[in-house]
Design an enzyme around this catalytic site. Structure first.
Site, PDB file in Angstrom:
ATOM      1  N   PRO A  94       0.814  -1.224   0.000  1.00  0.00           N
ATOM      2  CA  PRO A  94       0.000   0.000   0.000  1.00  0.00           C
ATOM      3  C   PRO A  94       0.848   1.275   0.000  1.00  0.00           C
ATOM      4  CG  PRO A  94      -0.293  -1.244   2.061  1.00  0.00           C
ATOM      5  CD  PRO A  94       0.550  -2.076   1.166  1.00  0.00           C
ATOM      6  N   GLU A 121       2.674  -7.262   8.727  1.00  0.00           N
ATOM      7  CA  GLU A 121       2.488  -5.813   8.842  1.00  0.00           C
ATOM      8  C   GLU A 121       3.493  -5.025   8.015  1.00  0.00           C
ATOM      9  OE1 GLU A 121       1.489  -7.901  11.127  1.00  0.00           O
ATOM     10  OE2 GLU A 121      -0.560  -7.144  10.998  1.00  0.00           O
ATOM     11  N   ARG A 159      -2.835  -8.361 -20.639  1.00  0.00           N
ATOM     12  CA  ARG A 159      -3.812  -8.107 -21.704  1.00  0.00           C
ATOM     13  C   ARG A 159      -3.302  -7.062 -22.696  1.00  0.00           C
ATOM     14  NH1 ARG A 159      -7.639  -4.831 -21.119  1.00  0.00           N
ATOM     15  NH2 ARG A 159      -9.377  -6.150 -21.731  1.00  0.00           N
TER      16      ARG A 159
HETATM   17  N1  ADE Z   1      -0.724  -5.147   0.012  1.00  0.00           N
HETATM   18  C1  ADE Z   1      -1.604  -4.780   0.963  1.00  0.00           C
HETATM   19  N2  ADE Z   1      -2.407  -3.816   0.522  1.00  0.00           N
HETATM   20  C2  ADE Z   1      -2.029  -3.545  -0.763  1.00  0.00           C
HETATM   21  C3  ADE Z   1      -2.452  -2.621  -1.761  1.00  0.00           C
HETATM   22  N3  ADE Z   1      -3.459  -1.765  -1.546  1.00  0.00           N
HETATM   23  N4  ADE Z   1      -1.810  -2.633  -2.942  1.00  0.00           N
HETATM   24  C4  ADE Z   1      -0.786  -3.467  -3.150  1.00  0.00           C
HETATM   25  N5  ADE Z   1      -0.329  -4.340  -2.262  1.00  0.00           N
HETATM   26  C5  ADE Z   1      -0.941  -4.384  -1.067  1.00  0.00           C
END
Ligand code: ADE
Length: 248
Positions: A94, A121, A159
């Protein structure tokens, strides 16, 4: 194209990779996907892949050694095969740059990609500092791991590889490929429960139909995702339409 996926949950990839577009691409020899279990590259009895964070804090952290060693096992053949071509080593997290059609297009130009699925985490920062060359997030929400994100990235990328889709044109018209959203589509029957297909689509007049498609794309984008219109090349005709719609 070859895509290596490093994960603690290889079984999550079994069904998706043996279905639909993934299977087709592999069967056509356009794609080779190898999923490797990071846990197979541990040396202790318990196959430890995570540990407590130094300095305390909640949760566990993915250890550096098994990830480095998994990648080294994979890349042993890479240097021979690929020569000097740099292979992106992408961590799904994230914290990464936000994935988009533009990034999918960028990644589709490589003949090889490595995707590392983070878990727990977090990952030991030394993976970021000394192994990973790119970090990608698929959206501003948190998943338990990078597996689903890796599948999203893989599908969006493959794709775009020539030959993977039945019809190249279907990728070109897709929402976001053009920078704006796709126009409404209809198929037979021409009337269903009294609801009819727009007359223009039955007219056989290709120029009129093309104009209608463009107009509908713009109408839709203006309504749903107006910010996209700031980033695309618009014709004078497009601009007139937008002005008219904004005034209405
Ligand atoms: N791992 C955990 N959350 C994620 C996300 N939003 N995008 C990519 N990998 C992740």
């Amino acid at each position: 194209m070859r895509i290596d996926i490093l994960t603690l949950f290889p079984q999550m990839f079994q069904s998706p990779l043996s279905t639909g577009i993934f299977k087709r691409a592999v069967d056509r020899n356009l794609l080779e996907i190898k999923v490797t279990n990071i846990r197979d590259h541990t040396h202790d009895k318990h196959h430890t892949v995570d540990d407590y964070p130094y300095g305390g804090g909640a949760g566990m952290v993915l250890k550096p050694e098994p990830v480095f060693e998994t990648l080294e096992a994979i890349t042993a053949d890479m240097s021979r095969e690929q020569g000097a071509v740099p292979v992106p080593i992408i961590l799904l997290t994230p914290l990464g740059r936000l994935f988009s059609q533009e990034i999918a297009l960028e990644l589709s130009q490589y003949s090889r990609l490595v995707l590392i699925c983070g878990h727990y985490e977090g990952v030991d920062e030394r993976l970021r500092e000394h192994l990973v060359t790119d970090e990608i997030s698929i959206g501003d929400y948190v998943l338990s791991g990078g597996e689903l994100a890796a599948m999203v990235v893989t599908e969006a990328v493959i794709r775009l590889v020539p030959g993977v889709l039945g019809s190249e044109a279907s990728a070109i018209d897709d929402s976001h490929a053009t920078g704006i959203l796709e126009y409404p589509q209809y198929t037979r029957p021409p009337e269903y429960r009294g609801w009819t297909v727009p007359e223009v689509l039955l007219s056989g007049n290709h120029a009129r139909i093309a104009r209608w498609h463009r107009e509908q794309s713009i109408v839709r984008t203006l309504k749903r995702r107006p910010e996209l219109l700031d980033k695309v090349n618009l014709t004078a005709e497009d601009r007139q339409l937008i002005d008219r719609l904004r005034q209405a």
